[in-house]
Design a protein around this motif. Structure first.
Motif, PDB file in Angstrom:
ATOM      1  N   ALA A  55       0.916  -1.158  -0.170  1.00 17.30           N
ATOM      2  CA  ALA A  55       0.098  -0.130   0.029  1.00 17.30           C
ATOM      3  C   ALA A  55       0.859   1.253   0.046  1.00 17.30           C
ATOM      4  CB  ALA A  55      -0.793   0.066   1.071  1.00 17.30           C
ATOM      5  N   GLU A  56       2.028   1.313   0.717  1.00 18.63           N
ATOM      6  CA  GLU A  56       2.685   2.503   0.739  1.00 18.63           C
ATOM      7  C   GLU A  56       3.471   2.598  -0.577  1.00 18.63           C
ATOM      8  OE1 GLU A  56       7.080   3.440   3.181  1.00 18.63           O
ATOM      9  OE2 GLU A  56       5.328   2.519   4.384  1.00 18.63           O
ATOM     10  N   ALA A  57       3.884   1.545  -1.093  1.00 17.95           N
ATOM     11  CA  ALA A  57       4.616   1.610  -2.461  1.00 17.95           C
ATOM     12  C   ALA A  57       3.701   2.167  -3.458  1.00 17.95           C
ATOM     13  CB  ALA A  57       5.191   0.148  -2.968  1.00 17.95           C
ATOM     14  N   ARG A  58       2.459   1.637  -3.535  1.00 24.12           N
ATOM     15  CA  ARG A  58       1.478   2.097  -4.357  1.00 24.12           C
ATOM     16  C   ARG A  58       1.123   3.434  -4.304  1.00 24.12           C
ATOM     17  NH1 ARG A  58      -0.923  -2.933  -3.318  1.00 24.12           N
ATOM     18  NH2 ARG A  58      -2.360  -1.887  -1.762  1.00 24.12           N
ATOM     19  N   ALA A  59       0.974   4.036  -3.147  1.00 22.05           N
ATOM     20  CA  ALA A  59       0.668   5.388  -2.969  1.00 22.05           C
ATOM     21  C   ALA A  59       2.020   6.430  -3.279  1.00 22.05           C
ATOM     22  CB  ALA A  59       0.659   5.690  -1.509  1.00 22.05           C
ATOM     23  N   ALA A  60       3.336   6.013  -3.029  1.00 23.97           N
ATOM     24  CA  ALA A  60       4.462   6.262  -3.272  1.00 23.97           C
ATOM     25  C   ALA A  60       4.451   6.705  -5.368  1.00 23.97           C
ATOM     26  CB  ALA A  60       5.756   5.733  -2.819  1.00 23.97           C
ATOM     27  N   ALA A  61       3.939   5.499  -5.746  1.00 24.38           N
ATOM     28  CA  ALA A  61       4.016   5.336  -7.156  1.00 24.38           C
ATOM     29  C   ALA A  61       2.831   6.146  -7.652  1.00 24.38           C
ATOM     30  CB  ALA A  61       4.237   4.058  -7.645  1.00 24.38           C
ATOM     31  N   ASP A  62       1.899   6.578  -7.019  1.00 23.78           N
ATOM     32  CA  ASP A  62       0.443   7.363  -7.284  1.00 23.78           C
ATOM     33  C   ASP A  62      -0.304   6.287  -8.147  1.00 23.78           C
ATOM     34  OD1 ASP A  62      -1.180   9.380  -7.560  1.00 23.78           O
ATOM     35  OD2 ASP A  62      -0.418  10.166  -9.575  1.00 23.78           O
ATOM     36  N   THR A  63      -0.408   5.149  -7.775  1.00 29.21           N
ATOM     37  CA  THR A  63      -1.005   4.144  -8.674  1.00 29.21           C
ATOM     38  C   THR A  63      -2.204   3.714  -7.655  1.00 29.21           C
ATOM     39  OG1 THR A  63       0.376   2.195  -7.984  1.00 29.21           O
ATOM     40  CG2 THR A  63       1.035   3.257 -10.092  1.00 29.21           C
ATOM     41  N   GLY A  64      -2.227   3.902  -6.340  1.00 33.03           N
ATOM     42  CA  GLY A  64      -3.280   3.248  -5.691  1.00 33.03           C
ATOM     43  C   GLY A  64      -3.032   3.808  -4.199  1.00 33.03           C
ATOM     44  N   PHE A  65      -4.442   3.842  -3.520  1.00 34.01           N
ATOM     45  CA  PHE A  65      -4.239   4.645  -2.235  1.00 34.01           C
ATOM     46  C   PHE A  65      -5.207   3.744  -1.331  1.00 34.01           C
ATOM     47  CE2 PHE A  65      -3.926   7.748  -5.623  1.00 34.01           C
ATOM     48  CZ  PHE A  65      -2.728   8.196  -5.195  1.00 34.01           C
ATOM     49  N   GLU A  66      -4.711   3.227  -0.120  1.00 32.81           N
ATOM     50  CA  GLU A  66      -5.416   2.376   0.682  1.00 32.81           C
ATOM     51  C   GLU A  66      -5.697   3.267   2.051  1.00 32.81           C
ATOM     52  OE1 GLU A  66      -6.317  -0.642   0.309  1.00 32.81           O
ATOM     53  OE2 GLU A  66      -5.042  -1.217  -1.687  1.00 32.81           O
ATOM     54  N   TRP A  67      -7.047   3.096   2.564  1.00 36.67           N
ATOM     55  CA  TRP A  67      -7.230   3.993   3.732  1.00 36.67           C
ATOM     56  C   TRP A  67      -7.787   2.742   4.850  1.00 36.67           C
ATOM     57  CZ3 TRP A  67      -8.226   6.638  -0.882  1.00 36.67           C
ATOM     58  CH2 TRP A  67      -7.934   7.778  -0.901  1.00 36.67           C
ATOM     59  N   ALA A  68      -7.329   2.934   6.015  1.00 37.97           N
ATOM     60  CA  ALA A  68      -7.889   2.009   7.127  1.00 37.97           C
ATOM     61  C   ALA A  68      -8.960   3.016   7.471  1.00 37.97           C
ATOM     62  CB  ALA A  68      -6.808   1.937   8.360  1.00 37.97           C
ATOM     63  N   ILE A  69     -10.146   2.455   7.704  1.00 39.98           N
ATOM     64  CA  ILE A  69     -11.410   3.126   8.389  1.00 39.98           C
ATOM     65  C   ILE A  69     -11.246   2.459   9.926  1.00 39.98           C
ATOM     66  CG2 ILE A  69     -13.589   3.253   8.164  1.00 39.98           C
ATOM     67  CD1 ILE A  69     -13.581   1.725   5.470  1.00 39.98           C
ATOM     68  N   ARG A  70     -11.316   4.063  10.724  1.00 38.18           N
ATOM     69  CA  ARG A  70     -11.315   3.910  11.917  1.00 38.18           C
ATOM     70  C   ARG A  70     -12.164   4.758  12.548  1.00 38.18           C
ATOM     71  NH1 ARG A  70      -6.052   2.040  12.422  1.00 38.18           N
ATOM     72  NH2 ARG A  70      -4.646   2.922  10.803  1.00 38.18           N
ATOM     73  N   THR A  71     -13.099   4.295  13.628  1.00 40.05           N
ATOM     74  CA  THR A  71     -13.835   5.180  14.360  1.00 40.05           C
ATOM     75  C   THR A  71     -13.035   6.315  15.061  1.00 40.05           C
ATOM     76  OG1 THR A  71     -13.685   3.760  16.249  1.00 40.05           O
ATOM     77  CG2 THR A  71     -15.485   3.129  14.873  1.00 40.05           C
ATOM     78  N   THR A  72     -13.764   7.697  15.310  1.00 39.13           N
ATOM     79  CA  THR A  72     -12.981   8.573  15.981  1.00 39.13           C
ATOM     80  C   THR A  72     -13.078   8.635  17.222  1.00 39.13           C
ATOM     81  OG1 THR A  72     -15.052   9.856  15.128  1.00 39.13           O
ATOM     82  CG2 THR A  72     -13.131   9.895  13.602  1.00 39.13           C
ATOM     83  N   THR A  73     -13.548   7.603  17.906  1.00 38.19           N
ATOM     84  CA  THR A  73     -13.830   7.681  19.530  1.00 38.19           C
ATOM     85  C   THR A  73     -12.355   8.163  20.197  1.00 38.19           C
ATOM     86  OG1 THR A  73     -13.177   5.294  19.641  1.00 38.19           O
ATOM     87  CG2 THR A  73     -15.585   6.101  19.747  1.00 38.19           C
TER      88      THR A  73
END
Length: 192
Positions: A55-73
């Protein structure tokens, strides 16, 4: 490019980190996740660690973006409740993908997170996309309902488009949403 942190009323969406390995590993033991995604089964902590690195490599290459969904508590210790991604599919286009922990389904978290990701995708100051695609294995009613609720238009069945966890092929459903489309849901024949 780095993965921006996105916030909604109840959620924080941020890059997955090494501390998420146990939560990712645990979540992916739910048989519904490998049933509808090409994730390895059984899913191990090694798979989770490799996913975070990729995921980090895809973001650095601007080919993909992964987000962890977390509650904001409590953002520092908030549990991972799902994952959502945008993967580039050519100039101005990306594919959205998502899954939720089994014990977190039905809370509206997925559509809330997806709206934030879609807005970021279409924003000229975000990714500046013209088109988003949604694809799922045929029969994945829950994912189809979420995509329809997010304003995607059903575009058809793609024969043998998905590789299953066992390595076989199954048909896929496809839908799209253009920057100019209303986000209001429309009828999908496959959902009745």
């Amino acid at each position: 490019m780095s993965i921006p942190t996105l916030r909604t009323a109840r959620l924080t969406l941020s890059a997955p980190i090494a501390a998420d390995v146990p939560a990712l590993t645990d979540a992916c033991q739910d048989p519904e996740i490998p049933r509808w995604t090409p994730l390895p089964s059984p899913y191990t902590s090694e798979h989770a660690a490799a996913f975070i690195d990729e995921a980090e490599a895809r973001a650095a290459a601007d080919t993909g973006f992964e987000w962890a969904i977390r509650t904001t508590t409590d953002e520092e210790t908030a549990p991972l409740v799902g994952m959502i991604s945008l993967t580039r599919r050519g100039p101005g286009a990306a594919e959205i993908g998502f899954w939720m922990r089994g014990d977190q389904r039905g809370n509206g978290y997925l559509t809330e997170a997806a709206r934030a990701v879609i807005d970021h995708g279409f924003e000229p100051t975000g990714l500046g996309l013209d088109r988003l695609e949604w694809n799922a294995a045929a029969g994945n009613i829950a994912s189809a309902r979420a995509a329809r609720a997010l304003g995607f238009r059903f575009e058809g069945v793609r024969r043998g488009a998905f590789i299953t966890t066992s390595g076989g092929r199954t048909d896929g459903w496809s839908a799209g949403r253009l920057f100019t489309d209303s986000p209001a849901p429309v009828a999908w024949d496959v959902l009745g």
